[in-house]
Design a protein around this motif. Structure first.
Motif, short mmCIF file in Angstrom:
data_model
loop_
_atom_site.label_atom_id
_atom_site.label_comp_id
_atom_site.label_asym_id
_atom_site.label_seq_id
_atom_site.Cartn_x
_atom_site.Cartn_y
_atom_site.Cartn_z
N LEU A 283 0.96 -1.24 -0.04
CA LEU A 283 -0.08 0.11 -0.04
C LEU A 283 0.77 1.13 0.04
CD1 LEU A 283 -2.77 -1.08 2.90
CD2 LEU A 283 -2.66 -1.27 0.19
N LYS A 284 0.45 2.49 -0.57
CA LYS A 284 0.90 3.51 -0.56
C LYS A 284 0.37 4.68 0.64
CE LYS A 284 3.28 3.09 -4.96
NZ LYS A 284 3.34 3.82 -6.32
N VAL A 285 -0.86 5.18 0.05
CA VAL A 285 -1.60 6.06 1.11
C VAL A 285 -2.72 5.35 1.52
CG1 VAL A 285 -2.87 8.12 1.16
CG2 VAL A 285 -0.84 7.80 -0.48
N ILE A 286 -2.81 5.26 3.05
CA ILE A 286 -3.92 4.61 3.53
C ILE A 286 -5.36 5.37 3.76
CG2 ILE A 286 -4.58 3.24 5.54
CD1 ILE A 286 -2.17 2.27 4.14
N LYS A 287 -6.19 5.14 2.97
CA LYS A 287 -7.40 5.85 2.83
C LYS A 287 -8.69 5.31 3.65
CE LYS A 287 -6.29 7.97 -1.56
NZ LYS A 287 -6.71 8.00 -3.06
N LYS A 288 -8.59 3.86 3.95
CA LYS A 288 -9.63 3.32 4.45
C LYS A 288 -9.21 3.14 6.10
CE LYS A 288 -10.67 0.19 0.60
NZ LYS A 288 -10.81 -1.01 0.11
N LYS A 289 -10.25 3.02 6.98
CA LYS A 289 -10.02 2.88 8.41
C LYS A 289 -9.46 1.51 8.66
CE LYS A 289 -12.48 3.60 12.66
NZ LYS A 289 -13.73 3.87 13.42
N HIS A 290 -10.04 0.75 7.88
CA HIS A 290 -9.49 -0.88 8.11
C HIS A 290 -8.98 -1.20 6.81
CE1 HIS A 290 -11.19 -0.98 12.10
NE2 HIS A 290 -12.52 -0.49 11.73
N PRO A 291 -7.53 -1.05 6.47
CA PRO A 291 -6.99 -1.23 5.10
C PRO A 291 -6.88 -2.76 4.92
CG PRO A 291 -5.42 -0.54 6.44
CD PRO A 291 -6.74 -0.13 7.29
N MET A 292 -6.95 -3.67 5.73
CA MET A 292 -6.67 -5.02 5.72
C MET A 292 -7.91 -5.84 5.69
SD MET A 292 -3.66 -4.58 4.96
CE MET A 292 -3.29 -6.12 4.43
N GLY A 293 -8.92 -5.25 5.77
CA GLY A 293 -10.26 -5.69 5.56
C GLY A 293 -10.96 -6.08 6.93
N PRO A 294 -12.32 -6.50 7.14
CA PRO A 294 -13.06 -6.55 8.25
C PRO A 294 -12.63 -7.87 9.17
CG PRO A 294 -14.20 -7.08 6.40
CD PRO A 294 -13.04 -6.54 5.74
N GLU A 295 -11.84 -8.83 8.28
CA GLU A 295 -11.21 -10.30 8.88
C GLU A 295 -10.15 -9.77 9.95
OE1 GLU A 295 -9.10 -9.70 5.01
OE2 GLU A 295 -11.26 -9.49 5.93
N CYS A 296 -9.42 -8.52 9.53
CA CYS A 296 -8.16 -8.34 10.39
C CYS A 296 -8.53 -7.85 11.81
CB CYS A 296 -7.27 -7.28 9.59
SG CYS A 296 -5.78 -6.83 10.50
N PRO A 297 -8.18 -8.35 12.81
CA PRO A 297 -8.35 -8.00 14.17
C PRO A 297 -8.12 -6.48 14.46
CG PRO A 297 -7.34 -10.07 14.30
CD PRO A 297 -7.20 -9.80 12.92
N HIS A 298 -8.97 -5.65 15.18
CA HIS A 298 -8.75 -4.46 15.33
C HIS A 298 -7.51 -4.12 16.22
CE1 HIS A 298 -9.69 -0.13 16.46
NE2 HIS A 298 -9.51 -0.47 17.81
N ILE A 299 -6.77 -4.86 16.89
CA ILE A 299 -5.68 -4.63 17.66
C ILE A 299 -4.46 -4.69 16.57
CG2 ILE A 299 -5.28 -7.01 18.38
CD1 ILE A 299 -3.93 -6.03 20.78
N ILE A 300 -4.63 -5.70 15.55
CA ILE A 300 -3.76 -5.65 14.52
C ILE A 300 -3.81 -4.61 13.63
CG2 ILE A 300 -2.78 -7.39 12.60
CD1 ILE A 300 -2.36 -8.34 15.39
N SER A 301 -4.94 -4.21 13.33
CA SER A 301 -5.08 -2.92 12.45
C SER A 301 -4.38 -1.61 12.95
CB SER A 301 -6.47 -2.91 12.11
OG SER A 301 -6.70 -1.70 11.14
N ARG A 302 -4.63 -1.70 14.34
CA ARG A 302 -3.95 -0.51 14.86
C ARG A 302 -2.46 -0.67 15.11
NH1 ARG A 302 -6.38 0.26 20.99
NH2 ARG A 302 -4.98 -1.64 21.21
N LYS A 303 -1.92 -1.68 15.16
CA LYS A 303 -0.48 -1.95 15.10
C LYS A 303 0.15 -1.36 13.93
CE LYS A 303 2.87 -5.58 15.58
NZ LYS A 303 3.62 -5.05 17.18
N LEU A 304 -0.60 -1.94 12.92
CA LEU A 304 0.02 -1.65 11.63
C LEU A 304 -0.09 0.01 11.18
CD1 LEU A 304 -1.91 -4.54 9.29
CD2 LEU A 304 0.54 -4.37 10.47
N MET A 305 -1.11 0.55 11.67
CA MET A 305 -1.21 2.18 11.58
C MET A 305 -0.37 2.75 12.28
SD MET A 305 -3.55 2.37 9.02
CE MET A 305 -4.00 3.88 8.99
#
Length: 413
Positions: A283-305
């Motif tokens: 990815l380059k510019v993150i435009k979505k709140k959950h860029p890796m999809g809904p199956e990605c746990p919230h804590i993992i998505s927050r770690k990535l961001m």
């Protein structure tokens, strides 16, 4: 009085038409007091130049100049013919002579004539606009122009100072030392994005601790999404390979999942997170709140961001960007996680292809992680491909050395 008749006489004496003058800046109060001087081209042999004339007149306040050649000449002379008639009232006879129109313009400076526009034509559009602002601009426009010129002067001063300082440093330190310093700075820049390294560790698994890659809470959150990988059959793996739903490294490792349920679940969680990291690096510019999809746990998505993006400002809004430095950080974490999966030896070439990196880039990061890099010769499953590079984490750790020189750049076709 007899009836008036006229007779055409042609030019005046010396083959010169009569001069008709018009003053460009208005009417003269006493035109009868004016005296005119005519200057004629000396090149009488040239068919065009021999007709060139300059007419000069001077009043108490201004000096006027007119000419019948050049950029400021009146076009009416080439489109129309003018005549002057002199009438004898007694005899009724009119003498008609050729005439030529001169547009008399004030000469405001001894060093500038009206058709001297060479310097002006050489100026850029920006410079011409600035001249118009100086002459006719509003107070606000003039202040803006003055401010811009002051900033330009300041920039020139800073540029000159930087150039001089750079020259002094090169003279004092030498080019070779500067190249080595730049290479060392590049290594240090990469090191700033590496996982915490415990150099005093007594075992390879303690050099880069697993807890520094995934916290216990994050590891627990991976149980649900990794369950599909843990239960994948040979048919499922073949279908995933056909659909290219996962990277090559993960697809290859899924073929060798342990039979033990606990070990199988652990490896599946690591593979799922590694696959997510690699996809996130594309990815380059993150435009979505959950860029890796809904199956990605919230804590993992927050770690990535939080850990693998940098903030940037665009059109007044804040955006998360996967910059080049962040991609280097993701690469370092992917390599370390792959080492934990593969008993601290991993195929760097496969990871390089999955992350779409140049070989030199992933090798630099591997060496910054203190890995020993070797060819893949003799490794089971890779006998037919001798170009693969293996990274091995072993003790004692190699001593970091600054590169002696830079690699030769490959020529682009």
């Amino acid at each position: 009085m007899a009836a008036a008749t006229w007779r055409y006489r042609g030019d005046l004496g010396a083959e010169r038409p009569a001069a008709l003058v018009r003053f460009a800046n208005g009417r003269l109060r006493s035109p009868e007091s004016l005296r005119f001087t005519v200057y004629r081209s000396r090149d009488t042999a040239h068919p065009r130049k021999k007709h060139r004339r300059i007419l000069v007149s001077e009043t108490e306040r201004l000096c006027y100049v007119g000419h019948n050649f050049g950029s400021g000449v009146m076009k009416c002379n080439s489109l129309c013919r003018y005549f002057v008639g002199v009438l004898d009232k007694d005899s009724g006879q009119m003498e008609v002579y050729n005439a030529e129109m001169f547009n008399m313009q004030p000469l405001l400076s001894d060093n500038l004539i009206p058709d001297d526009t060479k310097d002006y034509q050489k100026k850029s559009y920006r410079e011409k606009v600035d001249l118009c602002i100086e002459a006719f601009g509003t107070s606000k426009q003039k202040r803006a122009l003055s401010s811009r010129r002051m900033n330009a002067v300041g920039s020139d001063i800073v540029s000159t100072a930087v150039t001089k300082a750079a020259a002094n440093i090169i003279d004092a330190k030498g080019v070779t030392a500067l190249v080595q310093d730049a290479a060392q700075d590049d290594v240090q820049t990469i090191s700033a994005f590496l996982p915490p390294c415990h150099e005093d560790a007594d075992r390879p698994e303690h050099v880069y601790k697993f807890e520094d890659i995934l916290s216990p809470a994050e590891y627990e959150a991976l149980r649900v999404p990794a369950a599909a990988l843990a239960s994948a059959t040979a048919e499922d793996i073949a279908k995933k390979a056909e659909e290219r739903s996962h990277c090559s490294f993960v697809l290859e490792e899924l073929k060798f999942l342990p039979a033990d349920e606990k070990s199988r679940d652990h490896k599946a969680r690591c593979l799922w997170f590694l696959d997510t990291l690699i996809k996130f690096s594309h990815l380059k510019v993150i435009k979505k709140k959950h860029p890796m999809g809904p199956e990605c746990p919230h804590i993992i998505s927050r770690k990535l961001m939080k850990n693998f993006t940098s903030l940037t400002y665009n059109n007044g809004s804040v955006q998360n960007l996967v910059s080049a430095s962040m991609k280097a950080k993701i690469t370092a974490y992917v390599i370390v996680l792959a080492l934990h999966i593969n008993n601290f030896q991993t195929d760097l070439t496969v990871l390089q292809n999955d992350m779409k990196l140049q070989e030199s880039r992933i090798l630099d990061i591997a060496k910054a992680l203190r890995l020993k890099v070797s060819k893949a010769k003799g490794v089971p499953g890779l006998e037919n491909d001798q170009n693969h590079k293996l990274g091995t984490l072993s003790l004692p750790l190699p001593v970091q050395k600054a590169p002696v020189g830079q690699r030769k750049r490959k020529k682009m076709n």
